[in-house]
Design an enzyme around this catalytic site. Structure first.
Site, mmCIF file in Angstrom:
data_model
loop_
_atom_site.group_PDB
_atom_site.id
_atom_site.type_symbol
_atom_site.label_atom_id
_atom_site.label_comp_id
_atom_site.label_asym_id
_atom_site.label_seq_id
_atom_site.Cartn_x
_atom_site.Cartn_y
_atom_site.Cartn_z
ATOM 1 N N HIS A 131 0.838 -1.206 0.000
ATOM 2 C CA HIS A 131 0.000 0.000 0.000
ATOM 3 C C HIS A 131 0.876 1.262 0.000
ATOM 4 C CE1 HIS A 131 -3.557 2.404 1.462
ATOM 5 N NE2 HIS A 131 -2.580 3.117 1.997
ATOM 6 N N GLU A 132 1.890 1.266 0.846
ATOM 7 C CA GLU A 132 2.755 2.458 0.938
ATOM 8 C C GLU A 132 3.558 2.657 -0.344
ATOM 9 O OE1 GLU A 132 2.529 4.717 3.199
ATOM 10 O OE2 GLU A 132 1.072 3.548 4.328
HETATM 11 ZN ZN LIG Z 1 -2.488 5.122 2.408
#
Ligand SMILES: [Zn+2]
Length: 282
Positions: A131-132
């Site tokens: 996600h990051e």
């Molecule tokens: Zn995020």
């Protein structure tokens, strides 16, 4: 009063820059976006911000933990192509109980050790890091600084300048009067990428892309759903800044992730068949 005035000057300078330097790019999902600065400029600013963070934060020094997180991050970054793969990816693990991770443009990942309390195995940690990393490859920090009209943008920048502390800002409990002394801390533009929250649309996009990254790396994408369930049931929920605050509710995210699972599972099976089977767990 003096610091208020200099904040205002800073605001005008940044807004002018936004008008002057906007450009266009595309996210990995093909969505067109407006961006503020060249990637190279932002990356240089992030590198400085990262060095500052390293110099001023309590970092995790335990070798096993560092190797574990780096192993998962390496596997995720290993799925990237071309210019994303060519970024100088760098990571810091801050010794902090907050359940949080964030990124800066150019491939700087900051993990707070509290994330391990909800990311309970390598697959769940891969969901966080996927996600990051997706926020970086989709240029979200750059886009986020320019997405609003000028008024909205100004308010965001001002909030960032006044607060100077991501945790307070994200939790929406900050007191601007308390923050007049921290103007200097937010003085570099690179830090805006660190201080402003991502939009709901960007969060959903990072979820989608992150799920693909983790699956391609050979991590089980079903564990991303478990991660969100952990987040939801965590008593630390109110302190989870970037992941839950202004963004789709945990339940919405889980539903959306479940709908993406068939595609992600196909990639996961393909990765497994190709021998991609990360073994990062300490
Ligand atoms: Zn995020």
């Amino acid at each position: 009063m003096k610091s208020q005035r200099s904040s205002f000057k800073y605001l005008i300078a940044v807004v002018s820059l936004a008008v002057f330097a906007s450009g266009c790019s595309t996210t990995p999902t093909g969505r067109k976006q407006l961006t503020l600065k060249s990637d190279a400029t932002l990356a240089a600013e992030s590198t400085r911000a990262m060095a500052q963070l390293r110099a001023t934060s309590a970092l995790i020094t335990d070798r096993a933990t560092i190797d574990y997180v780096a192993c998962v991050a390496d596997a995720i970054v290993g799925t990237l192509d071309d210019e994303d793969a060519a970024l100088y990816w760098e990571m810091a693990i801050v010794n902090n109980p907050e359940v949080n991770a964030f990124v800066m443009p150019g491939g700087k990942i900051v993990v707070k050790s509290g994330i391990m309390s909800v990311a309970k195995n390598q697959h769940q940690l891969a969901a966080v890091l996927g996600h990051e990393v997706a926020h970086v490859t989709a240029n979200h920090a750059n886009e986020r600084a320019t997405r609003s009209d000028l008024t909205g943008f100004g308010i965001e920048v001002l909030a960032a300048v006044l607060v100077g502390d991501s945790a307070n800002y994200y939790s929406r409990n900050y007191d601007p009067n308390m923050a007049s002394g921290v103007y200097g801390a937010a003085g570099t533009f690179g830090q805006l990428g660190l201080l402003n929250p991502f939009s709901r649309m960007q969060e959903s996009e990072a979820d989608d892309i992150g799920l693909i990254y983790m699956a391609k790396a050979g991590f089980d994408p079903r564990e991303a759903v478990t991660l969100w369930q952990n987040m939801n049931s965590s008593s630390e929920t109110t302190k989870i800044p970037e992941f839950l605050s202004t963004h789709p509710s945990g339940d919405t995210r889980i539903e959306s992730m479940v709908s993406q699972l068939p595609q992600a599972l196909a990639l996961y099976n393909e990765a497994q068949a190709n021998g991609l089977n990360p073994d990062c767990q300490p």
